[in-house]
Design a protein around this motif. Structure first.
Motif, short mmCIF file in Angstrom:
data_model
loop_
_atom_site.label_atom_id
_atom_site.label_comp_id
_atom_site.label_asym_id
_atom_site.label_seq_id
_atom_site.Cartn_x
_atom_site.Cartn_y
_atom_site.Cartn_z
N SER A 1 -68.62 -14.62 -5.42
CA SER A 1 -68.01 -15.90 -4.75
C SER A 1 -66.80 -16.09 -5.57
O SER A 1 -67.00 -16.70 -6.73
CB SER A 1 -68.69 -17.20 -4.35
N PHE B 1 -64.17 -17.84 -4.32
CA PHE B 1 -63.35 -18.93 -3.73
C PHE B 1 -63.81 -20.13 -3.67
O PHE B 1 -63.28 -21.36 -3.53
CB PHE B 1 -62.99 -18.45 -2.24
N TRP C 1 -66.27 -9.12 -2.50
CA TRP C 1 -66.35 -10.48 -1.61
C TRP C 1 -65.52 -9.99 -0.27
O TRP C 1 -64.95 -9.10 -0.12
CB TRP C 1 -65.62 -11.45 -2.28
N LEU C 2 -65.80 -11.00 0.67
CA LEU C 2 -65.25 -10.84 1.95
C LEU C 2 -64.24 -11.76 1.97
O LEU C 2 -64.44 -13.07 1.75
CB LEU C 2 -66.14 -11.05 3.06
N ASP C 3 -62.92 -11.33 1.95
CA ASP C 3 -61.89 -12.08 1.96
C ASP C 3 -61.86 -13.29 3.13
O ASP C 3 -62.08 -13.01 4.42
CB ASP C 3 -60.48 -11.64 2.29
N PRO C 4 -61.89 -14.67 2.74
CA PRO C 4 -61.97 -15.78 4.05
C PRO C 4 -61.11 -15.89 4.91
O PRO C 4 -61.18 -16.40 6.03
CB PRO C 4 -62.26 -16.90 2.98
N ASP C 5 -59.72 -15.46 4.63
CA ASP C 5 -58.51 -15.58 5.53
C ASP C 5 -58.33 -14.40 6.24
O ASP C 5 -58.11 -14.53 7.54
CB ASP C 5 -57.32 -15.81 4.74
N TYR C 6 -58.60 -13.08 5.64
CA TYR C 6 -58.21 -11.98 6.40
C TYR C 6 -59.30 -11.07 6.90
O TYR C 6 -59.41 -10.45 7.49
CB TYR C 6 -57.17 -10.99 5.84
N PHE D 1 -61.09 -8.74 5.21
CA PHE D 1 -61.31 -7.59 4.46
C PHE D 1 -62.32 -7.54 3.22
O PHE D 1 -62.25 -8.67 2.60
CB PHE D 1 -59.83 -6.81 4.21
N SER E 1 -63.07 -6.73 -0.44
CA SER E 1 -62.36 -6.64 -1.88
C SER E 1 -63.66 -6.26 -2.83
O SER E 1 -64.46 -6.81 -2.78
CB SER E 1 -61.48 -7.83 -2.33
#
Length: 170
Positions: free
Chosen positions: A42, A44, A119-124, A126, A128
């Motif tokens: 994490s 973010f 991680w999984l991008d919280p906005d898009y 995808f 990373s």
């Protein structure tokens, strides 16, 4: 809850609840396959409890004494040296040196495992790769060393099972 004999996860992140799930079932699991999985990190927000590393996953299984586990496969996606080199251009000299050693190791042994963190991008939405964690894993070797310890248990379990079957047939 019934105990599992086989577990397979593909293209997913693992976290603390999954490690606990595997620990709970470790006494009966005969097969674990982890295909293209990543340790979740994490970047973010601060987690109450950090997610486990690959080493933490393997130690969790080892700690549960998996005496029936005879088939463990951990396969990670193959990364091209071109992709690593492209990413390396943006890194510090120290990280570039680690990347050079990764490239050398992969050119010598295509089966050498790189343990992925991401991680999984919280906005898009995808996925990373957290390259800093991947580099640290390669540099310390602790993820691989713990996997090798677990594979030693798996080999002993297989041999014990083979000897038991042999005795039953004699």
């Amino acid at each position: 809850m019934p105990r599992l004999l086989k577990f397979r996860a593909e293209n997913c992140f693992f976290d603390a609840p999954l490690v606990e799930f595997l620990r709970y079932h470790a006494s009966t699991l005969e097969t674990i396959h982890l295909v293209n999985c990543m340790a979740a990190v994490s970047l973010f927000h601060q987690l109450e409890e950090p997610n486990p590393t690959w080493k933490g996953l393997f130690e969790g299984i080892l700690g549960a004494e998996p005496h029936n586990l005879k088939d463990l496969r951990v396969t990670t996606r193959k990364i091209s040296i071109h992709d690593i080199a492209k990413w390396a251009q943006q890194r510090s000299l120290a990280e570039q040196e680690i990347i050079r050693r990764i490239e050398q190791k992969l050119s010598e042994d295509e089966t050498y495992p790189l343990f992925y963190y991401g991680w999984l991008d919280p906005d898009y939405g995808f996925v990373s790769v957290a390259w800093t964690f991947v580099l640290e894993s390669f540099e310390t070797g602790s993820d691989l060393a713990t996997l090798e310890r677990l594979m030693g248990v798996v080999r002993r379990n297989r041999e014990a099972s083979r000897l038991t079957l042999q005795k039953e047939h004699d």
